[in-house]
Design a protein around this motif. Sequence first.
Motif, PDB file in Angstrom:
ATOM      1  N   SER A 134      -2.333 -29.704  34.429  1.00 51.09           N
ATOM      2  CA  SER A 134      -1.262 -29.671  33.434  1.00 51.09           C
ATOM      3  C   SER A 134      -1.770 -29.160  32.092  1.00 51.09           C
ATOM      4  CB  SER A 134      -0.637 -31.059  33.271  1.00 51.09           C
ATOM      5  OG  SER A 134      -1.593 -31.992  32.796  1.00 51.09           O
ATOM      6  N   LEU A 135      -2.976 -29.563  31.692  1.00 50.48           N
ATOM      7  CA  LEU A 135      -3.533 -29.094  30.424  1.00 50.48           C
ATOM      8  C   LEU A 135      -3.868 -27.606  30.481  1.00 50.48           C
ATOM      9  CD1 LEU A 135      -5.807 -32.138  29.571  1.00 50.48           C
ATOM     10  CD2 LEU A 135      -3.955 -31.274  28.133  1.00 50.48           C
TER      11      LEU A 135
ATOM     12  N   LEU B  17      -2.486 -21.980  28.912  1.00 49.12           N
ATOM     13  CA  LEU B  17      -2.065 -20.624  29.256  1.00 49.12           C
ATOM     14  C   LEU B  17      -0.656 -20.342  28.744  1.00 49.12           C
ATOM     15  CD1 LEU B  17      -3.454 -20.421  32.908  1.00 49.12           C
ATOM     16  CD2 LEU B  17      -4.410 -19.369  30.852  1.00 49.12           C
ATOM     17  N   SER B  18       0.219 -21.353  28.775  1.00 52.49           N
ATOM     18  CA  SER B  18       1.579 -21.182  28.260  1.00 52.49           C
ATOM     19  C   SER B  18       1.572 -20.858  26.781  1.00 52.49           C
ATOM     20  CB  SER B  18       2.400 -22.450  28.517  1.00 52.49           C
ATOM     21  OG  SER B  18       2.561 -22.682  29.910  1.00 52.49           O
ATOM     22  N   GLU B  19       0.658 -21.501  26.033  1.00 54.86           N
ATOM     23  CA  GLU B  19       0.541 -21.189  24.604  1.00 54.86           C
ATOM     24  C   GLU B  19       0.225 -19.712  24.405  1.00 54.86           C
ATOM     25  OE1 GLU B  19       0.925 -23.053  21.858  1.00 54.86           O
ATOM     26  OE2 GLU B  19       1.478 -24.871  22.929  1.00 54.86           O
ATOM     27  N   ILE B  20      -0.727 -19.199  25.175  1.00 53.26           N
ATOM     28  CA  ILE B  20      -1.139 -17.803  25.034  1.00 53.26           C
ATOM     29  C   ILE B  20       0.015 -16.862  25.341  1.00 53.26           C
ATOM     30  CG2 ILE B  20      -2.643 -16.006  25.988  1.00 53.26           C
ATOM     31  CD1 ILE B  20      -4.767 -18.183  26.384  1.00 53.26           C
ATOM     32  N   PHE B  21       0.838 -17.229  26.315  1.00 54.64           N
ATOM     33  CA  PHE B  21       1.935 -16.368  26.727  1.00 54.64           C
ATOM     34  C   PHE B  21       3.237 -16.652  25.983  1.00 54.64           C
ATOM     35  CE2 PHE B  21      -0.875 -16.058  30.475  1.00 54.64           C
ATOM     36  CZ  PHE B  21      -1.030 -14.671  30.491  1.00 54.64           C
ATOM     37  N   GLY B  22       3.156 -17.446  24.907  1.00 51.98           N
ATOM     38  CA  GLY B  22       4.286 -17.581  23.995  1.00 51.98           C
ATOM     39  C   GLY B  22       5.216 -18.747  24.243  1.00 51.98           C
TER      40      GLY B  22
ATOM     41  N   LEU C  48      -6.875 -26.283  24.002  1.00 52.82           N
ATOM     42  CA  LEU C  48      -7.136 -26.009  22.589  1.00 52.82           C
ATOM     43  C   LEU C  48      -7.662 -24.596  22.375  1.00 52.82           C
ATOM     44  CD1 LEU C  48      -8.528 -29.448  21.361  1.00 52.82           C
ATOM     45  CD2 LEU C  48      -6.259 -28.467  21.012  1.00 52.82           C
ATOM     46  N   LEU C  49      -8.295 -24.015  23.378  1.00 52.91           N
ATOM     47  CA  LEU C  49      -8.640 -22.597  23.297  1.00 52.91           C
ATOM     48  C   LEU C  49      -7.368 -21.755  23.171  1.00 52.91           C
ATOM     49  CD1 LEU C  49     -11.498 -22.278  25.952  1.00 52.91           C
ATOM     50  CD2 LEU C  49     -11.708 -21.740  23.520  1.00 52.91           C
ATOM     51  N   GLY C  50      -6.373 -22.071  24.014  1.00 49.74           N
ATOM     52  CA  GLY C  50      -5.102 -21.353  23.940  1.00 49.74           C
ATOM     53  C   GLY C  50      -4.376 -21.602  22.640  1.00 49.74           C
ATOM     54  N   ARG C  51      -4.365 -22.853  22.209  1.00 44.43           N
ATOM     55  CA  ARG C  51      -3.660 -23.207  20.976  1.00 44.43           C
ATOM     56  C   ARG C  51      -4.313 -22.535  19.754  1.00 44.43           C
ATOM     57  NH1 ARG C  51       1.426 -25.623  20.083  1.00 44.43           N
ATOM     58  NH2 ARG C  51       1.454 -26.355  17.939  1.00 44.43           N
ATOM     59  N   SER C  52      -5.635 -22.512  19.714  1.00 44.19           N
ATOM     60  CA  SER C  52      -6.320 -21.895  18.583  1.00 44.19           C
ATOM     61  C   SER C  52      -6.127 -20.385  18.582  1.00 44.19           C
ATOM     62  CB  SER C  52      -7.805 -22.245  18.602  1.00 44.19           C
ATOM     63  OG  SER C  52      -8.436 -21.742  19.760  1.00 44.19           O
ATOM     64  N   TYR C  53      -6.085 -19.789  19.767  1.00 45.19           N
ATOM     65  CA  TYR C  53      -5.877 -18.337  19.851  1.00 45.19           C
ATOM     66  C   TYR C  53      -4.536 -17.948  19.250  1.00 45.19           C
ATOM     67  CZ  TYR C  53      -4.782 -13.795  21.899  1.00 45.19           C
ATOM     68  OH  TYR C  53      -4.399 -12.492  22.077  1.00 45.19           O
ATOM     69  N   VAL C  54      -3.456 -18.659  19.636  1.00 49.48           N
ATOM     70  CA  VAL C  54      -2.140 -18.295  19.114  1.00 49.48           C
ATOM     71  C   VAL C  54      -2.019 -18.672  17.631  1.00 49.48           C
ATOM     72  CG1 VAL C  54      -1.021 -18.412  21.371  1.00 49.48           C
ATOM     73  CG2 VAL C  54      -1.058 -20.444  19.928  1.00 49.48           C
ATOM     74  N   THR C  55      -2.763 -19.702  17.192  1.00 49.23           N
ATOM     75  CA  THR C  55      -2.761 -20.033  15.763  1.00 49.23           C
ATOM     76  C   THR C  55      -3.348 -18.892  14.952  1.00 49.23           C
ATOM     77  OG1 THR C  55      -2.936 -22.409  16.202  1.00 49.23           O
ATOM     78  CG2 THR C  55      -3.613 -21.648  14.024  1.00 49.23           C
TER      79      THR C  55
END
Length: 247
Positions: free
Chosen positions: A8-9, A14-19, A217-224
């Motif tokens: 789930s995490l 991945l969902s963060e990265i894809f918007g 958090l890798l995904g979250r930081s990337y989109v941030t």
Amino acid sequence: MSMISFTSLTISGLSEIFGRHLRYSKFGDAGGGRSRGFKPISSKAGMLFLYSPAMVYAVAAPFVFDGLVDGIRARLVAAALAIHFAKRVFEVLFIHQYSGQMGFDSAIAISLSYFLSTLTTIYAQHLTQNMPEPAMDLKYAGVLLFLVGIFGNFYHHYLLSKLRVKGEKVYKIPKGGLFELVICPHYLFEIIGFIGICLVSQTVYSFSFTFGTIIYLLGRSYVTRQWYLSKFDDFPKNVKALIPYVF
């Protein structure tokens, strides 16, 4: 639960990265106001709702549930989780400044995730009672990493809170501390803190949850970082997302 937590995490990261963002922080209005029939709530109330159930459980577990938390390793794990979420609640009440709203569906999902992960981390530790200790005892190294993570995370949250005067709602480029190198040092120290808890615990579940958290958090930081690049023409290009000089 180890598989469910990690999967789930990872999907969330991945969902963060894809918007597809969980609607909190600067992404609180992503996808529009209402969602799934729920009225948005204030960010402060939402954040308090996120952390309080997990904090209450971590604090209460050693006292309310007889025999659940037994032994130095289990007590350290429960204490670390209690401190982690108590710090979060303290920051919500006295440190952070909020300017937006949070999707109530996101608040429910994240709060439930924190609560279940806390419950499962403590219960997984309970299942190790009367089993042989790990060949390499990492709990004291874990305590040290946890303390580094908790203080580093708090310090950078404090720096974020000082960016805006009371009542101001505009976003600014963070400065000071590791913000000179990465845009999400608070995430970096959060990861360090969770690695610390993982080393104290030394269970399959804590490893799975920590690894999944790192991916999220890798995904979250990337989109941030992408968000700051899109909003500020003067955003320093040398400032990375999460890991200084690397990512």
